[in-house]
Design a protein around this motif. Structure first.
Motif, PDB file in Angstrom:
ATOM      1  N   ALA A   1      81.751 120.414 -34.336  1.00 23.32           N
ATOM      2  CA  ALA A   1      82.076 120.922 -35.673  1.00 23.32           C
ATOM      3  C   ALA A   1      82.067 119.791 -36.697  1.00 23.32           C
ATOM      4  N   LEU A   2      82.642 118.645 -36.338  1.00 24.92           N
ATOM      5  CA  LEU A   2      82.639 117.507 -37.251  1.00 24.92           C
ATOM      6  C   LEU A   2      81.222 116.984 -37.459  1.00 24.92           C
ATOM      7  N   GLU A   3      80.469 116.879 -36.383  1.00 23.93           N
ATOM      8  CA  GLU A   3      79.103 116.379 -36.510  1.00 23.93           C
ATOM      9  C   GLU A   3      78.257 117.267 -37.416  1.00 23.93           C
ATOM     10  N   SER A   4      78.522 118.576 -37.399  1.00 25.63           N
ATOM     11  CA  SER A   4      77.718 119.498 -38.223  1.00 25.63           C
ATOM     12  C   SER A   4      77.810 119.156 -39.698  1.00 25.63           C
ATOM     13  N   VAL A   5      78.955 118.655 -40.121  1.00 25.06           N
ATOM     14  CA  VAL A   5      79.132 118.268 -41.514  1.00 25.06           C
ATOM     15  C   VAL A   5      78.178 117.118 -41.867  1.00 25.06           C
ATOM     16  N   CYS A   6      78.022 116.204 -40.938  1.00 24.46           N
ATOM     17  CA  CYS A   6      77.165 115.035 -41.175  1.00 24.46           C
ATOM     18  C   CYS A   6      75.688 115.421 -41.161  1.00 24.46           C
ATOM     19  N   TYR A   7      75.303 116.279 -40.214  1.00 27.80           N
ATOM     20  CA  TYR A   7      73.909 116.716 -40.161  1.00 27.80           C
ATOM     21  C   TYR A   7      73.533 117.496 -41.423  1.00 27.80           C
ATOM     22  N   GLN A   8      74.443 118.336 -41.898  1.00 27.58           N
ATOM     23  CA  GLN A   8      74.153 119.097 -43.115  1.00 27.58           C
ATOM     24  C   GLN A   8      74.015 118.174 -44.317  1.00 27.58           C
ATOM     25  N   THR A   9      74.831 117.115 -44.341  1.00 32.21           N
ATOM     26  CA  THR A   9      74.699 116.145 -45.434  1.00 32.21           C
ATOM     27  C   THR A   9      73.336 115.465 -45.387  1.00 32.21           C
ATOM     28  N   ARG A  10      72.872 115.144 -44.189  1.00 32.05           N
ATOM     29  CA  ARG A  10      71.545 114.532 -44.087  1.00 32.05           C
ATOM     30  C   ARG A  10      70.467 115.509 -44.565  1.00 32.05           C
ATOM     31  N   ASP A  11      70.617 116.803 -44.243  1.00 31.99           N
ATOM     32  CA  ASP A  11      69.675 117.795 -44.765  1.00 31.99           C
ATOM     33  C   ASP A  11      69.518 117.641 -46.278  1.00 31.99           C
ATOM     34  N   LEU A  12      70.652 117.475 -46.954  1.00 31.25           N
ATOM     35  CA  LEU A  12      70.639 117.399 -48.414  1.00 31.25           C
ATOM     36  C   LEU A  12      70.021 116.090 -48.903  1.00 31.25           C
ATOM     37  N   LEU A  13      70.411 114.973 -48.315  1.00 33.72           N
ATOM     38  CA  LEU A  13      69.857 113.694 -48.762  1.00 33.72           C
ATOM     39  C   LEU A  13      68.358 113.595 -48.493  1.00 33.72           C
ATOM     40  N   ASP A  14      67.920 114.154 -47.364  1.00 33.34           N
ATOM     41  CA  ASP A  14      66.484 114.163 -47.089  1.00 33.34           C
ATOM     42  C   ASP A  14      65.733 114.986 -48.128  1.00 33.34           C
ATOM     43  N   ALA A  15      66.317 116.133 -48.512  1.00 36.32           N
ATOM     44  CA  ALA A  15      65.676 116.974 -49.531  1.00 36.32           C
ATOM     45  C   ALA A  15      65.632 116.255 -50.871  1.00 36.32           C
ATOM     46  N   MET A  16      66.702 115.537 -51.218  1.00 37.64           N
ATOM     47  CA  MET A  16      66.714 114.788 -52.474  1.00 37.64           C
ATOM     48  C   MET A  16      65.620 113.732 -52.488  1.00 37.64           C
TER      49      MET A  16
ATOM     50  N   LEU B   1      84.883 110.488 -38.493  1.00 38.58           N
ATOM     51  CA  LEU B   1      83.894 111.299 -39.198  1.00 38.58           C
ATOM     52  C   LEU B   1      83.112 110.460 -40.201  1.00 38.58           C
ATOM     53  N   MET B   2      83.783 109.587 -40.930  1.00 40.51           N
ATOM     54  CA  MET B   2      83.095 108.765 -41.917  1.00 40.51           C
ATOM     55  C   MET B   2      82.120 107.793 -41.249  1.00 40.51           C
ATOM     56  N   GLN B   3      82.507 107.245 -40.082  1.00 41.74           N
ATOM     57  CA  GLN B   3      81.578 106.351 -39.387  1.00 41.74           C
ATOM     58  C   GLN B   3      80.371 107.123 -38.858  1.00 41.74           C
ATOM     59  N   PHE B   4      80.591 108.321 -38.317  1.00 41.28           N
ATOM     60  CA  PHE B   4      79.466 109.115 -37.823  1.00 41.28           C
ATOM     61  C   PHE B   4      78.560 109.521 -38.983  1.00 41.28           C
ATOM     62  N   LEU B   5      79.149 109.796 -40.139  1.00 38.89           N
ATOM     63  CA  LEU B   5      78.359 110.121 -41.325  1.00 38.89           C
ATOM     64  C   LEU B   5      77.455 108.949 -41.703  1.00 38.89           C
ATOM     65  N   ALA B   6      78.014 107.755 -41.727  1.00 35.61           N
ATOM     66  CA  ALA B   6      77.209 106.569 -42.028  1.00 35.61           C
ATOM     67  C   ALA B   6      76.084 106.414 -41.018  1.00 35.61           C
ATOM     68  N   ASP B   7      76.392 106.679 -39.742  1.00 39.62           N
ATOM     69  CA  ASP B   7      75.392 106.525 -38.693  1.00 39.62           C
ATOM     70  C   ASP B   7      74.257 107.538 -38.834  1.00 39.62           C
ATOM     71  N   VAL B   8      74.590 108.795 -39.112  1.00 40.57           N
ATOM     72  CA  VAL B   8      73.578 109.850 -39.213  1.00 40.57           C
ATOM     73  C   VAL B   8      72.713 109.667 -40.459  1.00 40.57           C
TER      74      VAL B   8
END
Length: 494
Positions: free
Chosen positions: A377-392, A415-422
């Motif tokens: 569930a936490l990882e899904s937040v990071c993957y969705q954020t990458r979806d957005l940055l890739d689209a940008m 979560l913040m470290q995994f976000l940075a990693d993804v």
């Protein structure tokens, strides 16, 4: 004594009041959790009267704190709100005609599909920067007019008022004297031309909305009226939708500056300055803020479920006792064992825009347990954020050197470290993570003359911690490929 600014932050799952001094330091806060109602699958509602009562309660609570010293010490009030949520009320009594339809609500998906001809989609994109989706206010309002007995006739006679939550609160705070919103909230209705900065007759006709319902549209900082409900007159001088307020609170004032807010949903907003960029990859063009009549634009990606996935783990399937448990559980396992959670509980937002997508937990094996599902569930937040940055970046935006983050989830260091990693991007967490409320206070301060300009606000921003990417590229790409495979299985169109 430093000027004190009161921010009303009316969100999807809570209503809070916060008092800041002019340096952005928190002086006092109070919060009430807001119940949501789900009367049918895909429906999400709030009771506007509960929102109003909670607003009064939290404001009175912070004003009563000795460190604040009462309403007489407050220089101005700023309001920020969950955007797109739609309220219809009686102009005479102020009473809502029905529950508020929340931005997450999907009840108008079929109507949006009917309206989504190529010509209509092009018109909406050109005028509003948005897509025809149940997320936005127009089809919600039309549904209320067509469903509440007598509402459409009463609207035609000028007896009713429409507003998003900011507008409703302003009406109540000024005891019915002011029916107004700001440019950032108006921009989320599907009815507002963000180039000409006015309500659009063609869009009103398309969605069958009487113009008599609509509020005036003001700059984000300026005089909106005053309230006398707290014992002393206090001017209301700032207003913005929550994501735009967070962008101000994060001091994203230059083109290219970018922030991501992790609350009920996740919203990535990148300042594009005076240039309105039309996305080719299903992002939104929107108003970032309008000050002194000058509009600053942004490109935005909207994720419907971020913190709401953790709330679902706690309240619906009871895998955790409180949100704070998730960090420890995620650290207890090296990975999810191939488990992905796609939190499409209310469809998927950008860049998929599929209101009929449904949530799923995929990749389960006999070894899968609570820790793997919570981590997924936490990882899904990071993957969705990458979806957005890739689209940008596909739209031509540069890859940011850093992403500023805020919201209730960012206290989770794992979560913040995994976000940075993804993302392969540094994550910057500020000292004040309640940047939505802070942005509302800053706008109120601008409107009241406490600040001379945006440069003063930028000087207040302070870093708490920076998270740098540590994951190797091969693992990052493999995890993200698994995410895409999982999302594909939840989409209504395969």
């Amino acid at each position: 004594m430093s000027p004190l600014l009161l921010a009303i932050d009316q969100g999807t799952t809570s209503t809070r009041a916060m008092v800041f001094d002019n340096t952005g330091r928190v002086i006092a806060r109070a919060q009430e959790e807001l119940p949501q109602f789900f009367p049918q699958p895909g429906w999400v509602e709030h009771d506007p009267n509960i929102i109003w009562q909670h607003t009064l309660e939290v404001c009175r609570a912070v004003l009563a704190r000795p460190e604040v010293g009462g309403a007489g010490q407050i220089t101005a009030i700023g309001i920020t709100n969950q955007r797109e949520t739609t309220v219809l009320w009686d102009r005479t009594s102020g009473a809502p005609l029905a529950p508020a339809i929340v931005w997450q609500d999907r009840r108008t998906a079929a109507r949006c599909a009917e309206l989504s001809s190529p010509a209509n989609a092009a018109l909406v994109a050109e005028r509003t920067g948005l897509v025809i989706d149940p997320y936005f206010s127009a089809t919600k309002l039309a549904w209320l007019l067509d469903t509440v007995p007598g509402a459409r006739d009463r609207a035609e006679r000028g007896e009713l008022a429409f507003g998003t939550i900011d507008c409703f609160l302003l009406w109540r705070l000024t005891e019915g004297h002011v029916h107004a919103t700001d440019a950032s909230n108006a921009a989320r209705t599907l009815l507002f031309d963000i180039r000409r900065q006015q309500w659009d007759d063609e869009l009103l006709a398309l969605f069958d909305i009487p113009a008599s319902l609509l509020p005036e549209v003001f700059d984000n900082a300026g005089y909106f009226g005053e309230t006398t409900l707290f014992g002393q007159p206090i001017p209301i001088t700032g207003m913005a939708g929550d994501q735009q307020a967070a962008t101000v609170g994060q001091a994203c004032f230059s083109p290219g500056d970018i922030k991501s807010t992790y609350g009920t949903g996740c919203f990535v907003v990148q300042n594009t300055g005076s240039e309105l960029i039309a996305s080719r990859h299903k992002l939104l063009s929107t108003v970032c803020y309008r000050l002194d009549g000058q509009t600053t634009y942004a490109i935005e990606g909207s994720i419907f479920v971020a913190g709401a996935a953790v709330q679902w783990l706690r309240d619906a399937i009871k895998l955790i006792n409180n949100a704070g448990d998730t960090e420890a559980l995620a650290r207890e396992v090296p990975d999810t064992g191939g488990v992905y959670l796609v939190p499409a509980f209310t469809g998927l937002g950008a860049p998929y825009w599929d209101p009929l997508a449904r949530g799923a937990i995929l990749g389960l094996t006999r070894d899968s347990g609570i820790r793997e599902i919570v981590r997924a569930a936490l990882e899904s937040v990071c993957y969705q954020t990458r979806d957005l940055l890739d689209a940008m970046q596909a739209d031509g935006a540069p890859k940011p050197a850093a992403l500023r983050v805020d919201g209730g989830m960012v206290g989770n260091d794992w979560l913040m470290q995994f976000l940075a990693d993804v993302l392969a991007v540094s994550i910057e967490r500020p000292e004040v993570t309640e940047t939505t409320a802070l942005g509302a206070a800053y706008l109120a301060g601008l409107g009241a003359g406490v600040y001379g300009g945006l440069d003063e606000l930028a000087e207040n921003w302070r870093l708490n911690r920076r998270f740098k990417p540590q994951m190797d590229e091969a693992r990052r790409d493999a995890l993200y490929a698994g995410w895409h495979a999982a999302v594909k299985r939840t989409l209504s169109h395969g």
